[in-house]
Scaffold this active site. Structure first.
Site, PDB file in Angstrom:
ATOM      1  N   LYS A  42       8.343   0.460  -9.489  1.00 42.41           N
ATOM      2  CA  LYS A  42       7.962  -0.918  -8.848  1.00 42.41           C
ATOM      3  C   LYS A  42       6.732  -1.254  -9.037  1.00 42.41           C
ATOM      4  O   LYS A  42       5.578  -0.100  -9.397  1.00 42.41           O
ATOM      5  CB  LYS A  42       8.543  -0.826  -7.583  1.00 42.41           C
ATOM      6  N   TYR A 262     -23.775 -14.195  -2.437  1.00 41.66           N
ATOM      7  CA  TYR A 262     -23.090 -15.818  -1.253  1.00 41.66           C
ATOM      8  C   TYR A 262     -23.298 -15.620   0.122  1.00 41.66           C
ATOM      9  O   TYR A 262     -22.771 -15.114   0.942  1.00 41.66           O
ATOM     10  CB  TYR A 262     -21.424 -15.953  -1.607  1.00 41.66           C
TER      11      TYR A 262
HETATM   12  C1  LIG Z   1       8.036   1.054  -2.170  1.00 44.86           C
HETATM   13  C2  LIG Z   1       8.840   1.912  -1.460  1.00 44.86           C
HETATM   14  C3  LIG Z   1       8.950   3.487  -1.556  1.00 44.86           C
HETATM   15  C4  LIG Z   1       7.777   4.163  -2.349  1.00 44.86           C
HETATM   16  O1  LIG Z   1       7.501   4.330  -0.828  1.00 44.86           O
HETATM   17  P1  LIG Z   1       5.735   5.481  -1.222  1.00 44.86           P
HETATM   18  O2  LIG Z   1       5.259   5.695   0.197  1.00 44.86           O
HETATM   19  O3  LIG Z   1       4.848   4.518  -2.178  1.00 44.86           O
HETATM   20  O4  LIG Z   1       5.984   6.394  -1.548  1.00 44.86           O
HETATM   21  C5  LIG Z   1      10.204   4.155  -1.276  1.00 44.86           C
HETATM   22  N1  LIG Z   1      11.666   3.172  -0.677  1.00 44.86           N
HETATM   23  C6  LIG Z   1      11.741   2.076  -0.320  1.00 44.86           C
HETATM   24  C7  LIG Z   1      12.680   1.385  -0.292  1.00 44.86           C
HETATM   25  C8  LIG Z   1      10.585   1.146  -0.569  1.00 44.86           C
HETATM   26  O5  LIG Z   1      10.266  -0.178  -0.603  1.00 44.86           O
END
Ligand SMILES: *Cc1c(COP(=O)(O)O)cnc(C)c1O
Length: 377
Positions: A42, A262
């Site tokens: 993702k 800043y």
């Molecule tokens: C993002 C996600 C993962 C992967 O998690 P990692 O900690 O990056 O391995 C797995 N399952 C779900 C439901 C997620 O949202």
């Protein structure tokens, strides 16, 4: 890694070692066998470029992918042949027809989503693949215990849904001693027992480190594939994948008492030598990596010598203290490591009060992305 000069116009370089992504996946797959190892890609493969990462994982043997959105599912489908693609955000309103057409598998997390998918299947005149997510205690997405009881009592509710997977997600898997882990495992088993028999999945990168009891039929790591070490127990058997560098555009002296950046939040106690690096929060360096007087914020490295961020992170620039770095290394055009062997990804996250996940997924398109093919180092 050889330090070639940056592409003209790029703010810096992200080097992504595809061979290590492949070997990380294989290493996790070995660890969890006979369970299947999927890959979570993702958010453009955690910011690293799904167009390169997905084919690499396919070639390594991965056949099941998880994405968050329909758009990501369409991209992964175009990059793979016959892969299973699970959509973690589920059946977002309006996405059903396109998802069904694609053959993507929504992770259904409510009775409403199940009803929508059932209607979609009815319209098409054939069953559609689906995953069910149950809530075992994260209280994010997922069917509640009473939803599961409803499904158990009304099996027709699942008509038209081919259940490819029943899954849940852990809240505290990075902390092996957290009580939530075993508690969620128990709840998950109890809910599974009430649902039709189907392959099950509970663990992501950290959950799979909790041991075989958490593996079930399939694990779904994301972050660990990209070299992340979020698990607080034993080291996850993966190697770093990402290096990020930017360059110095000016080196200057700041007199004792002078302020830097800043709001003059940082004041030099003694005379300092400071390098200005052309990278800032617009590139994904969190503003929370800023360092006021007496505080430590972000850390970078120059040829293995660490240097602290001083003052505020600006949109396009940061200042780092190079007073102690050998002068020959400190000059206009010199490469500055933002993530790499001296500055590990997880420490970059921690120094900014966040996690490596957020750092990776926010690296901006102003960086050029350079890919190392498997076998190339
Ligand atoms: C993002 C996600 C993962 C992967 O998690 P990692 O900690 O990056 O391995 C797995 N399952 C779900 C439901 C997620 O949202």
């Amino acid at each position: 890694m050889p330090q070639k000069s940056f592409a003209p116009g790029a703010t810096g370089r992200i080097t992504i070692d595809l061979g290590t992504i492949a070997s990380n996946w294989k290493s996790l797959a070995e660890r969890v066998a006979p369970a299947e190892c999927a890959a979570v890609v993702k958010a453009d493969a955690y910011g690293l470029g799904a167009d390169r990462v997905v084919p690499t994982l396919s070639a390594a043997g991965c056949t099941t992918f998880f994405v968050a959105t329909l758009g990501e599912a369409q991209q992964v489908a175009a990059l793979t042949k016959g892969a299973r693609i699970f959509v973690l955000d589920g059946l977002v309103p309006g996405s059903g027809a396109a998802l069904a057409k694609l053959g993507g598998i929504p992770v259904l997390s409510s009775l409403e989503e199940i009803a929508d998918w059932r209607i979609q299947a009815k319209q098409l005149g054939h069953a559609l693949p689906a995953a069910l997510q149950v809530d075992s205690g994260l209280h994010r997405l997922g069917l509640s215990a009473s939803d599961v009881a409803h499904l158990a009592q009304n099996p027709d509710t699942l008509e038209g849904c081919d259940i490819a997977l029943i899954m849940s997600h852990l809240a505290s898997a990075d902390t092996p001693e957290a009580r939530e882990n075993a508690a969620q495992l128990d709840v998950f088993k109890t809910l599974l027992a009430q649902l039709p028999a189907a392959p099950a999945s509970l663990a992501a990168s950290d959950g799979l480190m909790l041991g075989a009891a958490y593996h079930f039929d399939l694990v779904r790591p994301g972050y660990a594939l990209y070299g992340g070490q979020a698990y607080q127990g034993e080291k996850t058997p993966v190697a770093p994948v990402v290096q990020v560098t930017a360059q110095m555009v000016q080196v200057r002296n700041v007199p004792a008492g002078g302020s830097i950046g800043y709001s003059a939040s940082f004041r030099a106690e003694n005379a300092m030598r400071v390098a200005i690096v052309a990278v800032g929060y617009a590139d994904g360096v969190p503003r929370t990596a800023s360092a006021a007087t007496g505080q430590t914020g972000g850390v970078v490295a120059i040829n293995g010598h660490t240097a602290n961020v001083v003052g505020r992170v600006s949109m396009d620039l940061i200042a780092v203290d190079v007073t102690h770095v050998p002068t020959a290394l400190v000059q206009r055009g010199a490469a500055v490591e933002l993530i790499g062997p001296t500055v590990p990804l997880d420490e970059v996250g921690a120094a900014a009060g966040t996690i490596g996940y957020e750092i990776l997924t926010r690296l901006s398109p102003r960086f050029e992305r350079v890919y190392l093919e498997p076998g190339e180092h």
